[in-house]
Design a protein around this motif. Structure first.
Motif, PDB file in Angstrom:
ATOM      1  N   HIS A 246      -1.026  -0.621   3.211  1.00  0.00           N
ATOM      2  CA  HIS A 246      -1.095   0.667   3.887  1.00  0.00           C
ATOM      3  C   HIS A 246      -2.482   1.289   3.887  1.00  0.00           C
ATOM      4  N   ASN A 247      -3.439   0.652   3.243  1.00  0.00           N
ATOM      5  CA  ASN A 247      -4.834   1.057   3.413  1.00  0.00           C
ATOM      6  C   ASN A 247      -5.733  -0.134   3.086  1.00  0.00           C
ATOM      7  N   ASP A 248      -7.002  -0.012   3.430  1.00  0.00           N
ATOM      8  CA  ASP A 248      -7.927  -1.133   3.269  1.00  0.00           C
ATOM      9  C   ASP A 248      -8.306  -1.383   1.812  1.00  0.00           C
ATOM     10  N   ILE A 249      -8.344  -0.324   1.001  1.00  0.00           N
ATOM     11  CA  ILE A 249      -8.722  -0.503  -0.403  1.00  0.00           C
ATOM     12  C   ILE A 249      -7.690  -1.364  -1.123  1.00  0.00           C
ATOM     13  N   SER A 250      -6.404  -1.063  -0.934  1.00  0.00           N
ATOM     14  CA  SER A 250      -5.384  -1.891  -1.579  1.00  0.00           C
ATOM     15  C   SER A 250      -5.359  -3.287  -0.974  1.00  0.00           C
ATOM     16  N   ALA A 251      -5.710  -3.410   0.320  1.00  0.00           N
ATOM     17  CA  ALA A 251      -5.797  -4.734   0.934  1.00  0.00           C
ATOM     18  C   ALA A 251      -6.898  -5.565   0.272  1.00  0.00           C
ATOM     19  N   ALA A 252      -8.026  -4.932  -0.046  1.00  0.00           N
ATOM     20  CA  ALA A 252      -9.101  -5.648  -0.729  1.00  0.00           C
ATOM     21  C   ALA A 252      -8.642  -6.122  -2.101  1.00  0.00           C
ATOM     22  N   GLY A 253      -7.887  -5.280  -2.812  1.00  0.00           N
ATOM     23  CA  GLY A 253      -7.340  -5.701  -4.101  1.00  0.00           C
ATOM     24  C   GLY A 253      -6.372  -6.860  -3.951  1.00  0.00           C
ATOM     25  N   ALA A 254      -5.524  -6.802  -2.922  1.00  0.00           N
ATOM     26  CA  ALA A 254      -4.575  -7.884  -2.669  1.00  0.00           C
ATOM     27  C   ALA A 254      -5.303  -9.188  -2.354  1.00  0.00           C
ATOM     28  N   MET A 255      -6.382  -9.093  -1.561  1.00  0.00           N
ATOM     29  CA  MET A 255      -7.141 -10.291  -1.217  1.00  0.00           C
ATOM     30  C   MET A 255      -7.758 -10.935  -2.455  1.00  0.00           C
ATOM     31  N   GLN A 256      -8.280 -10.114  -3.338  1.00  0.00           N
ATOM     32  CA  GLN A 256      -8.871 -10.673  -4.554  1.00  0.00           C
ATOM     33  C   GLN A 256      -7.814 -11.406  -5.375  1.00  0.00           C
ATOM     34  N   ALA A 257      -6.638 -10.786  -5.509  1.00  0.00           N
ATOM     35  CA  ALA A 257      -5.569 -11.414  -6.291  1.00  0.00           C
ATOM     36  C   ALA A 257      -5.099 -12.712  -5.645  1.00  0.00           C
ATOM     37  N   LEU A 258      -5.010 -12.733  -4.326  1.00  0.00           N
ATOM     38  CA  LEU A 258      -4.605 -13.963  -3.634  1.00  0.00           C
ATOM     39  C   LEU A 258      -5.590 -15.087  -3.906  1.00  0.00           C
ATOM     40  N   LEU A 259      -6.875 -14.780  -3.800  1.00  0.00           N
ATOM     41  CA  LEU A 259      -7.890 -15.801  -4.037  1.00  0.00           C
ATOM     42  C   LEU A 259      -7.877 -16.269  -5.490  1.00  0.00           C
ATOM     43  N   GLU A 260      -7.639 -15.332  -6.422  1.00  0.00           N
ATOM     44  CA  GLU A 260      -7.582 -15.699  -7.840  1.00  0.00           C
ATOM     45  C   GLU A 260      -6.425 -16.644  -8.145  1.00  0.00           C
ATOM     46  N   THR A 261      -5.350 -16.520  -7.382  1.00  0.00           N
ATOM     47  CA  THR A 261      -4.167 -17.357  -7.627  1.00  0.00           C
ATOM     48  C   THR A 261      -4.150 -18.599  -6.741  1.00  0.00           C
ATOM     49  N   GLY A 262      -5.268 -18.883  -6.086  1.00  0.00           N
ATOM     50  CA  GLY A 262      -5.396 -20.118  -5.331  1.00  0.00           C
ATOM     51  C   GLY A 262      -4.875 -20.066  -3.911  1.00  0.00           C
ATOM     52  N   ARG A 263      -4.507 -18.885  -3.407  1.00  0.00           N
ATOM     53  CA  ARG A 263      -4.055 -18.768  -2.017  1.00  0.00           C
ATOM     54  C   ARG A 263      -5.266 -18.656  -1.098  1.00  0.00           C
ATOM     55  N   ARG A 264      -5.211 -19.376  -0.001  1.00  0.00           N
ATOM     56  CA  ARG A 264      -6.282 -19.297   0.989  1.00  0.00           C
ATOM     57  C   ARG A 264      -5.949 -18.218   2.014  1.00  0.00           C
ATOM     58  N   ILE A 265      -6.978 -17.474   2.435  1.00  0.00           N
ATOM     59  CA  ILE A 265      -6.823 -16.422   3.451  1.00  0.00           C
ATOM     60  C   ILE A 265      -7.653 -16.842   4.670  1.00  0.00           C
ATOM     61  N   PRO A 266      -7.055 -17.005   5.833  1.00  0.00           N
ATOM     62  CA  PRO A 266      -5.671 -16.701   6.215  1.00  0.00           C
ATOM     63  C   PRO A 266      -4.750 -17.919   6.217  1.00  0.00           C
ATOM     64  N   GLU A 267      -5.232 -19.092   5.820  1.00  0.00           N
ATOM     65  CA  GLU A 267      -4.428 -20.308   5.990  1.00  0.00           C
ATOM     66  C   GLU A 267      -3.065 -20.202   5.311  1.00  0.00           C
ATOM     67  N   ASP A 268      -3.047 -19.722   4.050  1.00  0.00           N
ATOM     68  CA  ASP A 268      -1.790 -19.588   3.319  1.00  0.00           C
ATOM     69  C   ASP A 268      -1.158 -18.207   3.504  1.00  0.00           C
ATOM     70  N   VAL A 269      -1.999 -17.193   3.444  1.00  0.00           N
ATOM     71  CA  VAL A 269      -1.520 -15.810   3.553  1.00  0.00           C
ATOM     72  C   VAL A 269      -2.479 -15.027   4.449  1.00  0.00           C
ATOM     73  N   ALA A 270      -1.954 -14.443   5.518  1.00  0.00           N
ATOM     74  CA  ALA A 270      -2.742 -13.546   6.364  1.00  0.00           C
ATOM     75  C   ALA A 270      -2.665 -12.132   5.787  1.00  0.00           C
ATOM     76  N   VAL A 271      -3.763 -11.371   5.887  1.00  0.00           N
ATOM     77  CA  VAL A 271      -3.809 -10.032   5.294  1.00  0.00           C
ATOM     78  C   VAL A 271      -4.249  -9.012   6.340  1.00  0.00           C
ATOM     79  N   VAL A 272      -3.514  -7.895   6.413  1.00  0.00           N
ATOM     80  CA  VAL A 272      -3.836  -6.788   7.322  1.00  0.00           C
ATOM     81  C   VAL A 272      -3.887  -5.496   6.518  1.00  0.00           C
ATOM     82  N   GLY A 273      -4.881  -4.671   6.782  1.00  0.00           N
ATOM     83  CA  GLY A 273      -5.003  -3.368   6.133  1.00  0.00           C
ATOM     84  C   GLY A 273      -4.740  -2.231   7.113  1.00  0.00           C
TER      85      GLY A 273
END
Length: 331
Positions: A246-273
């Motif tokens: 629901h905002n870009d700041i939390s999206a940035a946090g989500a992206m960091q966590a995805l990358l830390e857990t080995g998820r590729r963006i956007p191949e594995d998980v697409a992210v929208v803020g």
């Protein structure tokens, strides 16, 4: 020593009131007397106080702006939009924040009582809406820049399309084949949170892919909680191929966590803020997001207030500036 209005009055052999009337163009004056006063003003090089002249005209030519804090990521855009309009019309801006809570509001209230400004622009500090509405009911001209979708028509306002903006995010994710989105919300007490949640969920439901409750994570617009939501979802075994924040700041946090857990963006998980703050272009990868027209909202609010000073009634229903959608590499 600075020349005063008393010096002009003494040299022209008139009262200070007469000099004031000449300066402000008020009242009927003998043209010979007025010409003599103007000649003395030129001779002495008298420069009247702009504040004194404006007060004599019943205006300060100052607009106040009340905001929660200047640290909010998009706050500068709103303020700059308002300032651009105000400065073009030779108005000043008196800015108040609520960084010190009740002390800040007392200071603001003292300036209201002193009539230090002609009108007010507001981004509502949490918990102050009733007070602001009371000031409006007592006759203080104001326009609310309603980032939260919750003023319910009590105050003239400028808003955006939270519901349809979130719907655009959902349609984009569906178009690229993402049928299991995780949603990280804003604070539940904000109207915009409900609007964004409903707009996103409605599009998925219509497409036959309802968003289950296990994939709706309560957030608070912060980086850390955005990251924590991803870790909670993964720990709970929730399957998802997209994240809508629901905002870009939390999206940035989500992206960091995805990358830390080995998820590729956007191949594995697409992210929208949501917001399209300047940072969104510089995340890794750059963030697809709903663009809130914050600068335009600031401009529109200032224009509405200045038009009111010239006799145009303030709008009795919200003025809506549509959100748009910006696609970047995160999807």
């Amino acid at each position: 020593m600075a020349i005063t209005i008393a010096d002009v009055a003494a040299r022209a052999k008139v009262s200070k009131t007469t000099v004031s009337r000449v300066l402000n163009g008020k009242g009927e004056l003998d043209e010979t007397t007025a010409a003599r006063v103007r000649a003395v003003i030129d001779e002495l090089g008298y420069v009247p106080s702009a504040r004194a002249v404006n007060l004599a005209r019943g205006r300060t030519r100052v607009v106040a702006m009340l905001v929660p804090s200047l640290t909010w990521p998009w706050m500068g855009e709103v303020v700059q939009g308002a300032v651009d309009v105000l400065e073009a019309e030779e108005y000043g801006l008196l800015l108040f924040t609520c960084n010190r809570g009740e002390d800040s509001m007392r200071q603001f209230g003292a300036q209201v009582a002193a009539k230090s400004f002609d009108g007010l622009l507001v981004i509502e500090p949490e918990g102050t809406l009733d007070y602001i509405a009371t000031l409006h009911a007592r006759g203080l001209p104001m326009v609310l820049i309603d980032d939260r979708d919750q003023q319910a028509g009590r105050i003239p306002s400028i808003g955006t399309t939270n519901h349809t903006g979130a719907g655009a995010a959902a349609r984009h994710l569906l178009a690229i084949g993402r049928h299991q989105p995780l949603m990280i919300t804003g604070p539940s007490q904000f109207g915009c949170t409900q609007q964004r949640r409903d707009g996103f969920a409605a599009v998925y439901a219509e497409a036959g892919h309802p968003v289950s409750e296990e994939r709706i994570m309560l957030g608070d617009f912060t980086f850390d909680v955005g990251a924590q939501a991803i870790h909670r979802a993964i720990a709970a075994g929730v399957e998802f191929d997209a994240v809508f924040c629901h905002n870009d700041i939390s999206a940035a946090g989500a992206m960091q966590a995805l990358l830390e857990t080995g998820r590729r963006i956007p191949e594995d998980v697409a992210v929208v803020g949501f917001d399209d703050i300047p940072m969104a272009e510089h995340t890794q990868p750059p963030l697809t997001t709903v663009h809130q027209p914050m600068r335009e909202m600031g401009e529109a609010a200032a224009r509405a207030l200045l038009a009111h000073f010239e006799g145009t009634p303030l709008p009795n229903r919200p003025t809506i500036i549509p959100a748009t959608f910006t696609v970047r590499s995160s999807t």
